[in-house]
Motif scaffolding. Sequence first.
Motif, PDB file in Angstrom:
ATOM      1  N   GLY A 185       1.810  34.225   4.671  1.00  0.00           N
ATOM      2  CA  GLY A 185       1.026  34.629   5.843  1.00  0.00           C
ATOM      3  C   GLY A 185       0.537  33.431   6.626  1.00  0.00           C
ATOM      4  O   GLY A 185       0.615  33.388   7.859  1.00  0.00           O
ATOM      5  N   VAL A 186       0.047  32.423   5.906  1.00  0.00           N
ATOM      6  CA  VAL A 186      -0.446  31.212   6.570  1.00  0.00           C
ATOM      7  C   VAL A 186       0.706  30.492   7.278  1.00  0.00           C
ATOM      8  O   VAL A 186       0.570  30.042   8.418  1.00  0.00           O
ATOM      9  N   MET A 187       1.858  30.424   6.599  1.00  0.00           N
ATOM     10  CA  MET A 187       3.010  29.773   7.224  1.00  0.00           C
ATOM     11  C   MET A 187       3.474  30.556   8.453  1.00  0.00           C
ATOM     12  O   MET A 187       3.843  29.972   9.470  1.00  0.00           O
ATOM     13  N   GLY A 188       3.415  31.888   8.369  1.00  0.00           N
ATOM     14  CA  GLY A 188       3.799  32.715   9.514  1.00  0.00           C
ATOM     15  C   GLY A 188       2.882  32.491  10.695  1.00  0.00           C
ATOM     16  O   GLY A 188       3.329  32.338  11.838  1.00  0.00           O
ATOM     17  N   ILE A 189       1.582  32.442  10.423  1.00  0.00           N
ATOM     18  CA  ILE A 189       0.608  32.198  11.498  1.00  0.00           C
ATOM     19  C   ILE A 189       0.828  30.800  12.081  1.00  0.00           C
ATOM     20  O   ILE A 189       0.797  30.600  13.300  1.00  0.00           O
TER      21      ILE A 189
ATOM     22  N   SER B  63       3.613  29.075  12.167  1.00  0.00           N
ATOM     23  CA  SER B  63       4.819  29.026  12.998  1.00  0.00           C
ATOM     24  C   SER B  63       4.598  29.769  14.307  1.00  0.00           C
ATOM     25  O   SER B  63       5.154  29.388  15.344  1.00  0.00           O
ATOM     26  N   GLN B  64       3.774  30.818  14.286  1.00  0.00           N
ATOM     27  CA  GLN B  64       3.460  31.506  15.543  1.00  0.00           C
ATOM     28  C   GLN B  64       2.690  30.587  16.483  1.00  0.00           C
ATOM     29  O   GLN B  64       2.947  30.562  17.694  1.00  0.00           O
ATOM     30  N   VAL B  65       1.756  29.828  15.949  1.00  0.00           N
ATOM     31  CA  VAL B  65       0.977  28.889  16.775  1.00  0.00           C
ATOM     32  C   VAL B  65       1.905  27.826  17.354  1.00  0.00           C
ATOM     33  O   VAL B  65       1.834  27.504  18.554  1.00  0.00           O
ATOM     34  N   VAL B  66       2.798  27.300  16.513  1.00  0.00           N
ATOM     35  CA  VAL B  66       3.742  26.292  16.999  1.00  0.00           C
ATOM     36  C   VAL B  66       4.624  26.903  18.086  1.00  0.00           C
ATOM     37  O   VAL B  66       4.894  26.277  19.124  1.00  0.00           O
ATOM     38  N   GLY B  67       5.078  28.141  17.881  1.00  0.00           N
ATOM     39  CA  GLY B  67       5.893  28.819  18.887  1.00  0.00           C
ATOM     40  C   GLY B  67       5.150  29.011  20.189  1.00  0.00           C
ATOM     41  O   GLY B  67       5.717  28.829  21.278  1.00  0.00           O
TER      42      GLY B  67
END
Length: 85
Positions: free
Chosen positions: A14-18, A20-24
Amino acid sequence: MAVPLMAGLMIAQGVMGIGSQVVGMIQQSKMAEENKKMQKKMSEDFAKSNSAITAQFAASSGLSANVGGAVGNQQQGQGGFPSYV
């Protein structure tokens, strides 16, 4: 033991997903800014080339008008076309 490990992995995912969303989102923001710059440059370039094309067309249409007048003043039978009209 397996349940806390699974929970830990899910939280990490979940943390990695969030992350990567921020980076995106940051990349999208940068791309939008670059697109704005590119659009501005393209519109400036288009305005320059459009004015050059307009000036060139005005010059060429003036010349072609002179040529058209010279050709249009030919008497019947002297042109390149047969005079059986």
